[in-house]
Design a protein around this motif. Sequence first.
Motif: not given
Length: 709
Positions: A335-345
């Motif tokens: 997949g395409t990288p995204g912006t890091e968020t606090c979601n355990n991912a």
Amino acid sequence: MPQGLGTLWLPHVRILRPHLLTLVCAFAIAGCDCGPPGAVFDPDSGPPQFCATCRADSDCGGGRCLSLRGVKVCLATCTGSSTACPEDFECKVPTAGGGAVCTPKSDTCCVDLDGDGFGRGMSCAGEDCDDANPAVHRGATEECNGLDDDCDGEVDDLGVTVCGVGACVSAAPICFDGGSMMCTPGTPGIETCNNIDDDCNGMVDDAPPVTCGLGMCRRMAVGCENGMPGACTPGDAGVESCNTFDDDCDGEIDEGTVSCGVGACERQVPTCVDGGAVACEPGDAGVETCNNIDDDCNGLVDDGLGEVRCGVGACEDVVPNCLNGMPNTRVCTPGTPGTETCNNADDDCNGMVDDGFGTTTCGAGACQRTVQNCTMGMFVNCMPGDAGVEICNGVDDDCNSIPDDGLGTTTCGTGACMRTVQNCAAGMPQTCTASSPMPEVCNGQDDDCNGTPDDGNPGGNMSCATGQPGVCAAGTTACQGGMVRCNSNATPMAEVCNGQDDNCDGMTDNAMAAVMCPPPTGVATTQCAPGGGGVPTCQIFMCSTGLFDVNATYSDGCECNDVTRNTCGTPFNMGNIGVSQSFTGPLSTAPGATQSTPDWYSVSFPPDMSSGAGRGGGTPTIEFAPGTNASFRFDVLTACGVNDTCGRGSSAAAVGVTSWSFNDVDSDATGPSQWTANQRTWPSTVFVRVYRNTAAQSCVTYQLRARRP
């Protein structure tokens, strides 16, 4: 009316009316006038007194009251024929004389027409309510015949018969109107809960029992209880078990199934059959194939058939070799990288989950904590640790930002030696050491460290001046309240007569005399005045009237009582003194008596001519009785203010004497003129003034005596 029976009438009017007595008159008897043969005698029309007890003929209704065996009874008169009398009676003249009467042949007076021993009269066994029927009398057995057999006033009183039970109970008289009665029970009803035997079976509320509940919960209760329908409560349901019983009370026995195995190996059988448990056996596991079935029975469908992975974090792509029971032909694409968020991912696909969110620190001391701001896909609040109990270790254990605080202090020693230290300093426990004692001084402190401040009265017990007046001026020093003070040696008190300022008000003996010097017995007023040596003492100022202070002693007051103090106008009267008579006055004191304050007496010597000598009779004499103190004197006066003379031919007044007499010695004159000639008047009444011839007072006594020898 039948003739020949006189006034004889038979009793039992009520019963005998249907049974009239037939009397046949015997015409062969002379003088019998009985009417025609076969005449009927009606006893109801006769007197009821026959054979009854009596006191006089007037009690017998025309018959006679005669004595029979010591008892007076009424007997009917007759005309000489016994046939005119009832059976067992004869017509004869009684012993008492007079006309003939119907007399009982056996001396027993009883009118008994039916011969049953019961009838009218004193000799009958009892009363007979039907003297025409021998079966009817007092004490007879009651029969069901329409008669009062036992003469108790009740006909056929044989009681009642009770029949039936419960609600069917009935009662009927045994005999009614001369005939027997039948008792018929009531009709049974339907049994209900009411405490009554409604169906008349002998049992109250015998309703059938009621049931409730299913299976093991089924219960039975009585149909009725205390007149109310019985209450039935089902039992508590249990857990169903394999035992041919409905344990859980749901109406089904040993219901339910049991399963075992998973996937292709799963099997299901009944839990219980005929009360016995059934064993469940899973099927045999096979080899997993791509068919949407759990062939190897491990709980996973189409597992272990492999997969293809590419990319990391959120960019990872997983392509299973088997999908929905079919081989998967999709190509693996990251997949395409995204912006890091606090979601355990790992949103930015750099291989780190929730990175770059930093940390937060909170709390103080041992409670301080530092946490990642994002953990397990959740923003985390920083929570300080729990505070502990502070101990001496250089650490802030209770997390109040102060290490080793609240550990208290230790105090040692007493008084000025007392020291207090912190129990913990720089993380180390501390030891308390007391200071050294010092000599005690008056400062409110315990200088010598013995536990008592200012003990031993430091600076005390020294004479000092208080600056107060009177007895309060002199003082002694004492250590009080941490200061040396001068305390008065005396406490202000009520002023007394002593030349001192007792109440410390700056004035000496300034209270009322009666307060400082309470008056003793007999004292009217007192005074506080200088005494011997110039020291003020309590003194008697004035005695009560008639009392004197002779001994000058304050404590016994005015101890001497002048009991005879009076005046010339109201003297003590010693009475009339006749020839050969005398009178002695009362024992008296005159401690303060002078000629101006004397005791007064009066005495009379009435003239007495009975001697025939022409003199007044006797020698009037006034003198002190033996035992009188020598300090007393008296004056004799013929009137208040007029002194008598001392003797015949003397002009000297009778003043200051201890004895006085009137000597009537003239024999050359008679009558009252002799006294006039001698310039003396007979002392019919004289006045005596008693006093003391010395100014010094003393509580001595005297007695004045008048006599006429």
